[in-house]
Write an enzyme that holds these catalytic residues in place. Sequence first.
Site, PDB file in Angstrom:
ATOM      1  N   LYS A  62       1.849   4.979   3.617  1.00 47.02           N
ATOM      2  CA  LYS A  62       0.981   3.960   3.730  1.00 47.02           C
ATOM      3  C   LYS A  62       0.005   4.524   3.308  1.00 47.02           C
ATOM      4  CE  LYS A  62       1.344  -0.829   5.403  1.00 47.02           C
ATOM      5  NZ  LYS A  62       3.179  -1.154   5.483  1.00 47.02           N
TER       6      LYS A  62
HETATM    7  N1  GLU Z   1       3.820  -3.730   2.952  1.00 45.68           N
HETATM    8  C1  GLU Z   1       5.097  -3.934   3.905  1.00 45.68           C
HETATM    9  C2  GLU Z   1       5.462  -3.579   4.439  1.00 45.68           C
HETATM   10  O1  GLU Z   1       4.716  -3.184   5.109  1.00 45.68           O
HETATM   11  C3  GLU Z   1       5.763  -3.330   2.553  1.00 45.68           C
HETATM   12  C4  GLU Z   1       6.111  -2.084   2.261  1.00 45.68           C
HETATM   13  C5  GLU Z   1       6.946  -1.718   0.936  1.00 45.68           C
HETATM   14  O2  GLU Z   1       7.808  -3.399  -0.040  1.00 45.68           O
HETATM   15  O3  GLU Z   1       6.902  -0.614   0.896  1.00 45.68           O
HETATM   16  O4  GLU Z   1       6.793  -3.832   5.490  1.00 45.68           O
END
Ligand code: GLU
Length: 411
Positions: A102
């Site tokens: 993240k």
């Molecule tokens: N931010 C989204 C999540 O928390 C999508 C992550 C992604 O598609 O890599 O799942």
Amino acid sequence: MNAYDIAIEQLKSSWKHIDHDKSYLEILSKPKRELQVSFPVKMNNGEVKVFTGYRVQHNDARGPYKGGIRYHPNVDLNEVRALAMWMTWKTAVVNIPYGGAKGGVTCNPKEMSKPELERLTKKFTIMISPIIGPYVDIPAPDVYTDAQVMAWIMSTYSQLVGHQEPGVVTGKPIALGGSLGRTTATSRGAVIVAKEAAKIVRKSIKGAVAIQGYGNVGANAAIIAKELGAKIVAVSDSKGGVYNENGLNPLKLLEHKEKTGSVINFPGAKNITNEELLEIKCDILIPSAMEGQIHKGNANNIQAKVIVEGANGPTTPEADKILFDNGVLLVPDILANSGGVLVSYFEWLQNLSRNYWSEDEVNKMLVKRIREAFFDIYTISKSKDIDMRTAAMVVSVNRVVEAMKLAGESP
Ligand code: GLU
């Protein structure tokens, strides 16, 4: 308890149902790599502001790191660590060949102009570029980032490597290699899961639904749920919420929010607070805002029979226990909102193969994969008499540890 403490607590409590050596618990409690960066951005008034950003890579035993980038004033290292760990479990629970990561920048995009956000994004991309890439770590949108931000990341990264590299991020605009169905994917997945969960508790998606958060996830969940016959009785955003027991029109609400900046003061509805929204009389509650919203102070007052976590980390471990004891069926974030990363995976496959799918193909595959994961996890939770979060954790941790062992990443 910060979000990272919560993520560790969830991991520890799931370990009671996991047979692997305790050393893996210790390994998985910490991210493999953390990058913190500071970088200057020239603001429109000529001032230079220094921003702090992060990219945390939790685990890549099952494939490249994967996870969104968040722009929010509350972003800090512990939040990003938690979100990165949750991505590891999320990609494992729906069985896509990724790890978890993240990123985030501490900033308030609501107070920034588009050119300022563009400069911030391009600087941030340069700073994290040594550790991202289509086979290394693939960012995506998260809170207050969108397809435009992904387009800036892709173009900056492409300039650095000297060729167009659409596979470096997902959630891009369609014109730059994005996938049809990606914008609505998280919500579509959450609504499908809500529909199945409702049936289990002898309710229906056609019942009363309350949604906290009216960003990409919340608003699209309202629209899709309404299409399936749901009555959207309450929604909210960071400024507050609105309620009408006879149902609200999600598209009109979106127009109202676009015009006024919030869902509050929507004609024909009663203003409520975000706290009231969670406790409102409804069948299905979809928290789609921020972490820590459902806690020991309000868990007992929740009237919904089904909770589908559209957001990451909306429920604390104490609240999990209360809700389970009260017979509420809670579908955890790592399963409930996995539709987003599932379609991110489809987008990445399309980018690598240069072969693009129809929206119908994307949606069908999304629904199939998330329903299968839902029933697998539900069956395990029933057979072991544990909540669905613990069941989902057991499945994903086992998959991750198995991959680590096979790859020779033993302690
Ligand atoms: N931010 C989204 C999540 O928390 C999508 C992550 C992604 O598609 O890599 O799942």
